[in-house]
Design a protein around this motif. Sequence first.
Motif, PDB file in Angstrom:
ATOM      1  N   ASP A  24       0.834  -1.197   0.000  1.00  0.00           N
ATOM      2  CA  ASP A  24       0.000   0.000   0.000  1.00  0.00           C
ATOM      3  C   ASP A  24       0.870   1.249   0.000  1.00  0.00           C
ATOM      4  OD1 ASP A  24      -2.417  -1.502   0.236  1.00  0.00           O
ATOM      5  OD2 ASP A  24      -1.974  -1.769   2.372  1.00  0.00           O
ATOM      6  N   THR A  25       0.303   2.335  -0.495  1.00  0.00           N
ATOM      7  CA  THR A  25       1.010   3.608  -0.512  1.00  0.00           C
ATOM      8  C   THR A  25       1.305   4.079   0.912  1.00  0.00           C
ATOM      9  OG1 THR A  25       0.022   4.314  -2.597  1.00  0.00           O
ATOM     10  CG2 THR A  25       0.840   6.044  -1.154  1.00  0.00           C
ATOM     11  N   VAL A  26       2.527   4.527   1.129  1.00  0.00           N
ATOM     12  CA  VAL A  26       2.876   5.160   2.404  1.00  0.00           C
ATOM     13  C   VAL A  26       2.540   6.638   2.258  1.00  0.00           C
ATOM     14  CG1 VAL A  26       4.721   5.682   4.036  1.00  0.00           C
ATOM     15  CG2 VAL A  26       4.744   3.512   2.786  1.00  0.00           C
ATOM     16  N   PRO A  27       1.553   7.148   3.002  1.00  0.00           N
ATOM     17  CA  PRO A  27       1.097   8.540   2.813  1.00  0.00           C
ATOM     18  C   PRO A  27       2.211   9.561   2.982  1.00  0.00           C
ATOM     19  CG  PRO A  27      -0.406   7.327   4.232  1.00  0.00           C
ATOM     20  CD  PRO A  27       0.805   6.467   4.062  1.00  0.00           C
ATOM     21  N   MET A  28       2.000  10.725   2.410  1.00  0.00           N
ATOM     22  CA  MET A  28       2.958  11.815   2.520  1.00  0.00           C
ATOM     23  C   MET A  28       3.220  12.117   3.993  1.00  0.00           C
ATOM     24  SD  MET A  28       4.684  13.805   0.402  1.00  0.00           S
ATOM     25  CE  MET A  28       3.747  14.057  -1.114  1.00  0.00           C
ATOM     26  N   HIS A  29       4.485  12.162   4.378  1.00  0.00           N
ATOM     27  CA  HIS A  29       4.861  12.447   5.752  1.00  0.00           C
ATOM     28  C   HIS A  29       6.285  12.966   5.778  1.00  0.00           C
ATOM     29  CE1 HIS A  29       6.569   8.477   5.013  1.00  0.00           C
ATOM     30  NE2 HIS A  29       7.345   8.641   6.074  1.00  0.00           N
ATOM     31  N   SER A  30       6.696  13.459   6.909  1.00  0.00           N
ATOM     32  CA  SER A  30       8.069  13.931   7.060  1.00  0.00           C
ATOM     33  C   SER A  30       8.562  13.575   8.452  1.00  0.00           C
ATOM     34  CB  SER A  30       8.159  15.448   6.846  1.00  0.00           C
ATOM     35  OG  SER A  30       7.441  16.135   7.855  1.00  0.00           O
ATOM     36  N   HIS A  31       9.850  13.759   8.665  1.00  0.00           N
ATOM     37  CA  HIS A  31      10.445  13.488   9.971  1.00  0.00           C
ATOM     38  C   HIS A  31      11.002  14.793  10.541  1.00  0.00           C
ATOM     39  CE1 HIS A  31       9.830   9.300   9.186  1.00  0.00           C
ATOM     40  NE2 HIS A  31      10.497   9.393   8.064  1.00  0.00           N
ATOM     41  N   THR A  65      15.731  10.413   3.188  1.00  0.00           N
ATOM     42  CA  THR A  65      14.844  11.544   3.449  1.00  0.00           C
ATOM     43  C   THR A  65      15.204  12.110   4.813  1.00  0.00           C
ATOM     44  OG1 THR A  65      13.198   9.919   4.204  1.00  0.00           O
ATOM     45  CG2 THR A  65      12.936  10.803   1.996  1.00  0.00           C
ATOM     46  N   GLY A  66      15.645  13.353   4.809  1.00  0.00           N
ATOM     47  CA  GLY A  66      16.107  13.985   6.037  1.00  0.00           C
ATOM     48  C   GLY A  66      15.036  14.809   6.717  1.00  0.00           C
ATOM     49  N   PRO A  67      15.444  15.718   7.602  1.00  0.00           N
ATOM     50  CA  PRO A  67      14.496  16.485   8.418  1.00  0.00           C
ATOM     51  C   PRO A  67      13.502  17.298   7.584  1.00  0.00           C
ATOM     52  CG  PRO A  67      16.729  16.734   9.240  1.00  0.00           C
ATOM     53  CD  PRO A  67      16.839  16.037   7.936  1.00  0.00           C
ATOM     54  N   ASN A  68      12.211  17.148   7.929  1.00  0.00           N
ATOM     55  CA  ASN A  68      11.134  17.952   7.346  1.00  0.00           C
ATOM     56  C   ASN A  68      10.987  17.810   5.831  1.00  0.00           C
ATOM     57  OD1 ASN A  68      10.474  19.086   9.913  1.00  0.00           O
ATOM     58  ND2 ASN A  68      12.222  20.446   9.713  1.00  0.00           N
ATOM     59  N   ILE A  69      11.482  16.714   5.264  1.00  0.00           N
ATOM     60  CA  ILE A  69      11.318  16.458   3.833  1.00  0.00           C
ATOM     61  C   ILE A  69      10.047  15.634   3.636  1.00  0.00           C
ATOM     62  CG2 ILE A  69      12.293  15.345   1.800  1.00  0.00           C
ATOM     63  CD1 ILE A  69      13.758  17.869   2.621  1.00  0.00           C
ATOM     64  N   LEU A  70       9.013  16.238   3.070  1.00  0.00           N
ATOM     65  CA  LEU A  70       7.768  15.525   2.805  1.00  0.00           C
ATOM     66  C   LEU A  70       8.000  14.491   1.708  1.00  0.00           C
ATOM     67  CD1 LEU A  70       5.231  18.487   2.872  1.00  0.00           C
ATOM     68  CD2 LEU A  70       5.187  16.504   4.381  1.00  0.00           C
ATOM     69  N   HIS A  71       7.547  13.274   1.944  1.00  0.00           N
ATOM     70  CA  HIS A  71       7.725  12.241   0.932  1.00  0.00           C
ATOM     71  C   HIS A  71       6.638  11.185   1.044  1.00  0.00           C
ATOM     72  CE1 HIS A  71       9.876  10.842   4.518  1.00  0.00           C
ATOM     73  NE2 HIS A  71       9.752   9.599   4.073  1.00  0.00           N
ATOM     74  N   LYS A  72       6.352  10.571  -0.095  1.00  0.00           N
ATOM     75  CA  LYS A  72       5.334   9.524  -0.185  1.00  0.00           C
ATOM     76  C   LYS A  72       5.881   8.416  -1.068  1.00  0.00           C
ATOM     77  CE  LYS A  72       1.589  10.378  -2.712  1.00  0.00           C
ATOM     78  NZ  LYS A  72       0.218  10.807  -3.091  1.00  0.00           N
ATOM     79  N   LYS A 225      -3.679  14.328   7.783  1.00  0.00           N
ATOM     80  CA  LYS A 225      -5.001  13.903   7.321  1.00  0.00           C
ATOM     81  C   LYS A 225      -5.178  14.159   5.826  1.00  0.00           C
ATOM     82  CE  LYS A 225      -8.543  14.937  10.042  1.00  0.00           C
ATOM     83  NZ  LYS A 225      -9.404  15.697  10.982  1.00  0.00           N
ATOM     84  N   MET A 226      -4.654  15.292   5.352  1.00  0.00           N
ATOM     85  CA  MET A 226      -4.767  15.603   3.926  1.00  0.00           C
ATOM     86  C   MET A 226      -3.897  14.667   3.080  1.00  0.00           C
ATOM     87  SD  MET A 226      -7.029  17.889   3.437  1.00  0.00           S
ATOM     88  CE  MET A 226      -7.903  16.939   4.695  1.00  0.00           C
ATOM     89  N   ALA A 227      -2.740  14.291   3.620  1.00  0.00           N
ATOM     90  CA  ALA A 227      -1.899  13.321   2.916  1.00  0.00           C
ATOM     91  C   ALA A 227      -2.608  11.976   2.829  1.00  0.00           C
ATOM     92  CB  ALA A 227      -0.558  13.172   3.633  1.00  0.00           C
ATOM     93  N   MET A 228      -3.257  11.595   3.918  1.00  0.00           N
ATOM     94  CA  MET A 228      -4.022  10.353   3.935  1.00  0.00           C
ATOM     95  C   MET A 228      -5.184  10.436   2.951  1.00  0.00           C
ATOM     96  SD  MET A 228      -6.044   8.733   7.203  1.00  0.00           S
ATOM     97  CE  MET A 228      -7.082   7.283   7.039  1.00  0.00           C
ATOM     98  N   ALA A 229      -5.854  11.591   2.895  1.00  0.00           N
ATOM     99  CA  ALA A 229      -6.986  11.777   1.983  1.00  0.00           C
ATOM    100  C   ALA A 229      -6.550  11.635   0.533  1.00  0.00           C
ATOM    101  CB  ALA A 229      -7.615  13.147   2.212  1.00  0.00           C
ATOM    102  N   ALA A 230      -5.440  12.264   0.187  1.00  0.00           N
ATOM    103  CA  ALA A 230      -4.944  12.182  -1.187  1.00  0.00           C
ATOM    104  C   ALA A 230      -4.643  10.738  -1.573  1.00  0.00           C
ATOM    105  CB  ALA A 230      -3.695  13.047  -1.343  1.00  0.00           C
ATOM    106  N   THR A 231      -4.050   9.999  -0.642  1.00  0.00           N
ATOM    107  CA  THR A 231      -3.736   8.598  -0.905  1.00  0.00           C
ATOM    108  C   THR A 231      -5.003   7.779  -1.103  1.00  0.00           C
ATOM    109  OG1 THR A 231      -1.699   8.748   0.388  1.00  0.00           O
ATOM    110  CG2 THR A 231      -2.580   6.549   0.006  1.00  0.00           C
ATOM    111  N   LEU A 232      -6.016   8.021  -0.272  1.00  0.00           N
ATOM    112  CA  LEU A 232      -7.283   7.291  -0.394  1.00  0.00           C
ATOM    113  C   LEU A 232      -7.981   7.606  -1.713  1.00  0.00           C
ATOM    114  CD1 LEU A 232      -8.679   7.702   3.239  1.00  0.00           C
ATOM    115  CD2 LEU A 232      -7.959   5.566   2.159  1.00  0.00           C
TER     116      LEU A 232
END
Length: 279
Positions: A24-31, A65-72, A225-232
Motif C-alpha cells: 500500500d502507498t505510504v502517505p505523505m509524511h516527514s520526519h 529523506t532527512g528532516p522535514n522532507i515531505l515524501h510519499k 489527514k490531507m496526505a491520507m486523503a490524497a492517498t485514499l
Amino acid sequence: MALTFYYNGDKVQIFKVFSGTLYDTVPMHSHSKNGYELHYIDSGNGILNTNGKNFKLKKNSLFMTGPNILHKQIPDSSNPMHELCVYLKLPGHKINNNIIKAFAQKEFWIGTANAEIKHIFFQIIEEHKKDSIWKDDIISSLSIRLITELTRLYYPEKNAASKKAENTDLNENRSWILDQLLLDDCIDATLSDFAQKMGVSPRHAERIIKDYYGASFKKLRYEAKMAMAATLLEQKKTSIDICAEKCGYSTTASFVSAFKKKYNITPKAYMDKYKTTHK
C-alpha cells in the motif's frame, strides 16, 4: 527499538530497522529535526514523490529523506517494492565528527546503492532479527559503516564541505513519538496523547512541536489527514464520502472544504485528474 551509540563522541540513535514489501502507498509524511530515514529497494518497483517531483524506484534504488522532507512512497501494484529501511537521529548539539557533520548536511539524496552499502543493509536486517548479547554492539558498528559509506556516496570529492547542525536540547525520542503518532493515527491523535507519551504538559508539548517542526500540532495533524486523503482518493474504489469518513470528518462538505484549502482543488477534481494522468 531505541538503540543509542556514540560515533567519536557524537550520539547517534536508531529508532527503526525495517524489512518488508510495500503493498500500500505510504502517505505523505516527514520526519523532525535531526531525523534521517535511509531506504534501500532490493526488489520491485514504485514511485517516490517528494518536493513535487516523482522519482522511479527499482531494484538497487537508494534514497535518504532527512528532516522535514515531505515524501510519499507508491508501490507498483503489479510488482510491489521490497524495502530495507533504517531510521536514525543525529545529535542536535555541536557535532564533532567530520563524517557526521557531512552526513547531516544532506536533507535529501537519491541514487543507486553500491555493493558495500547493500551488504551493510542486509547485515543490519539480519542482526536485528537475532536475540544475542552482541546484537546492539553489532548493529551500532554496522550503522557507523553505513553512515560512512553513504557519506562517501553523497560527496565523492575528498573534502566535503559541511555545516553545523542546529543546536537543540530536546530529547530526540520525543519527536520520534510524534512522527509515529501522526503516521499511525492522525485521525484520533490529540496533543494530550502526545504530551502523555512524552511525560510533559500539553503546553510544553506544543512548544516542543513548534521548535522541531515550525508548526502547531493542529497544523501537523491537518497535513497528515490531507496526505491520507490524497492517498485514499487515488485508490479506485474509494468514494469521496468514504474518504471523508476515514479522515475523521463528520460531513462530506467539511472534508471537501478542508481538502480544497490544502490542494486548491476539490476531491472530485483531484480524483479525475489522478485517473487521467495514471491511465
